[in-house]
Design a protein around this motif. Structure first.
Motif, PDB file in Angstrom:
ATOM      1  N   SER A 150       0.799  -1.226   0.000  1.00  0.00           N
ATOM      2  CA  SER A 150       0.000   0.000   0.000  1.00  0.00           C
ATOM      3  C   SER A 150       0.832   1.277   0.000  1.00  0.00           C
ATOM      4  CB  SER A 150      -0.952   0.009   1.206  1.00  0.00           C
ATOM      5  OG  SER A 150      -0.226  -0.013   2.422  1.00  0.00           O
ATOM      6  N   VAL A 178      -3.914  -0.530  -7.786  1.00  0.00           N
ATOM      7  CA  VAL A 178      -3.663   0.910  -7.743  1.00  0.00           C
ATOM      8  C   VAL A 178      -3.436   1.346  -9.187  1.00  0.00           C
ATOM      9  CG1 VAL A 178      -1.202   0.530  -7.255  1.00  0.00           C
ATOM     10  CG2 VAL A 178      -2.220   2.772  -6.837  1.00  0.00           C
ATOM     11  N   ASP A 228      -6.097   4.182  -5.339  1.00  0.00           N
ATOM     12  CA  ASP A 228      -5.869   2.845  -4.805  1.00  0.00           C
ATOM     13  C   ASP A 228      -7.217   2.371  -4.276  1.00  0.00           C
ATOM     14  OD1 ASP A 228      -5.165   0.632  -3.231  1.00  0.00           O
ATOM     15  OD2 ASP A 228      -3.247   1.506  -2.659  1.00  0.00           O
ATOM     16  N   ALA A 238     -10.393   0.517  -8.788  1.00  0.00           N
ATOM     17  CA  ALA A 238      -9.688   1.798  -8.843  1.00  0.00           C
ATOM     18  C   ALA A 238     -10.082   2.545 -10.109  1.00  0.00           C
ATOM     19  CB  ALA A 238      -8.182   1.563  -8.808  1.00  0.00           C
TER      20      ALA A 238
END
Length: 361
Positions: free
Chosen positions: A32, A303, A321, A329
């Motif tokens: 992330s 993402v 994201d 997304a």
């Protein structure tokens, strides 16, 4: 004399939708904060006295205004360390700019504020006139080059190695709190816990084994570590990039290929065919100037980032994201005819019978 330590800002842990499988959660936690590969990270140095903030004077109740500006010899150490990371052949590049609003990384040299950095894409959350990295002491001193390498490691998405659950470190907690409460750090218990004693989630860490030689590992004096026994007398990493540091960063940011990415044509979906952690890149040359939507389809966590080519290099334009939500997304962005854009899609994980695809419309 105890060492001066990097002090990461206490940020809220990512919150994901309830009910996600362990596989999805693990993939999201691990990726992330990482940049999409092929990103050009523009960096800006604060200089002079115009930019400053008021900070406590360590060991006293006083406060004072201290500049964020850094002298050229301090900046040069950072430039050299950025070049060292890039010299590994990673797919992310660093470019210096003189306009802070063009920079993803904004670097200050405020003495007394400690050395720290935003971790990976967390830098995008900072305001355009805020620092994303700071160096709180002289980088030209003996052994301090490692400080710059360490903070750049954070900027690339790496976390503290001694907080890995794979390290098996058993601390003398109170001895650690006492050590860090005094000079030169003057940390309170919360800061010490956050940066030293707190264990990271196994999916967050830089690798599946502990690397005591990592640039992301602190040095510790004797009396703080109870186990492993060989580190009771202290832990002293070399302050250089280890073999596992290089392996980790090249796994996330492999060298970019020389060929131009395939075209992403409006209203025509492009299957991705990616495995977890893999990335697909596309070129968009819009046939007309208007607002476009770029998004993924399928049962997946991704993402999506859109870059505009300016002066021959990609500049970050927009990104999203989906962070483990039930949706995909999707980015809405104005694209101009006659300009070139790049779409980069990184897959965290996928499930279900269908294939993940990306489309521009």
């Amino acid at each position: 004399m105890p060492g001066r330590y990097c002090s990461l800002v206490q940020a809220s842990a990512p919150v994901f939708a309830p009910g996600l499988t362990a596989e999805r959660l693990g993939a999201l936690a691990g990726g992330s904060r990482m940049w999409v590969n092929g990103s050009v990270l523009h960096y800006y140095f604060f200089a002079g006295d115009r930019d400053a903030s008021v900070i406590p004077v360590p060991g006293t109740a006083e406060r004072r205004r201290v500049s964020w500006g850094g002298a050229k010899e301090q900046q040069d150490v950072v430039r050299e360390c950025l070049a060292q990371w890039q010299g590994l052949g990673i797919g992310v590049t660093f470019t210096e700019v003189d306009d802070r609003t063009e920079a993803e990384l904004r670097i200050g040299f405020q003495l007394g504020d400690g050395s720290w950095s935003a971790v990976g894409r967390d830098a995008l959350r900072a305001g355009l006139h805020e620092r994303t990295m700071n160096f709180g002491w002289d980088l030209t001193g003996p052994g301090e080059r490692g400080t710059a390498l360490h903070e750049i490691g954070h900027a690339l998405g790496m976390l503290h190695e001694h907080q890995s659950p794979f390290a098996g470190i058993h601390w003398d907690d109170e001895a650690v709190y006492d050590e860090l409460a005094g000079p030169p750090n003057f940390w309170n218990r919360d800061r010490t816990f956050h940066n030293i004693l707190r264990k990271l989630d196994p999916d967050e860490v830089n690798g599946s084994v502990w690397d005591p030689h990592s640039i992301m590992e602190y040095a510790f004096p004797s009396g703080l570590i109870l186990e492993p026994e060989q580190f009771r007398a202290g832990l002293n990493p070399p302050g250089t990039l280890s073999a596992l540091d290089k392996e980790f960063v090249l796994r996330w940011y492999p060298p970019a290929g020389p060929s131009r990415p395939p075209a992403l044509v409006p209203f025509r979906s492009a299957p991705l065919g990616l495995g977890p952690g893999e990335q697909a890149d596309f070129t968009v040359e819009p046939p007309e100037t208007r607002t476009y939507t770029v998004g993924t389809f399928g049962d997946s966590d991704t993402v999506v980032v859109v870059f505009e080519e300016r002066d021959g290099e990609p500049r970050y334009l927009a990104g999203q994201d989906d962070a483990g939500t039930s949706g995909n997304a999707t980015v809405r962005v104005r694209l101009v005819k006659g300009r070139r854009y790049f779409v980069r899609v990184r897959l965290y994980s996928s499930w279900g019978p269908g294939e993940t695809a990306v489309m521009c419309w």
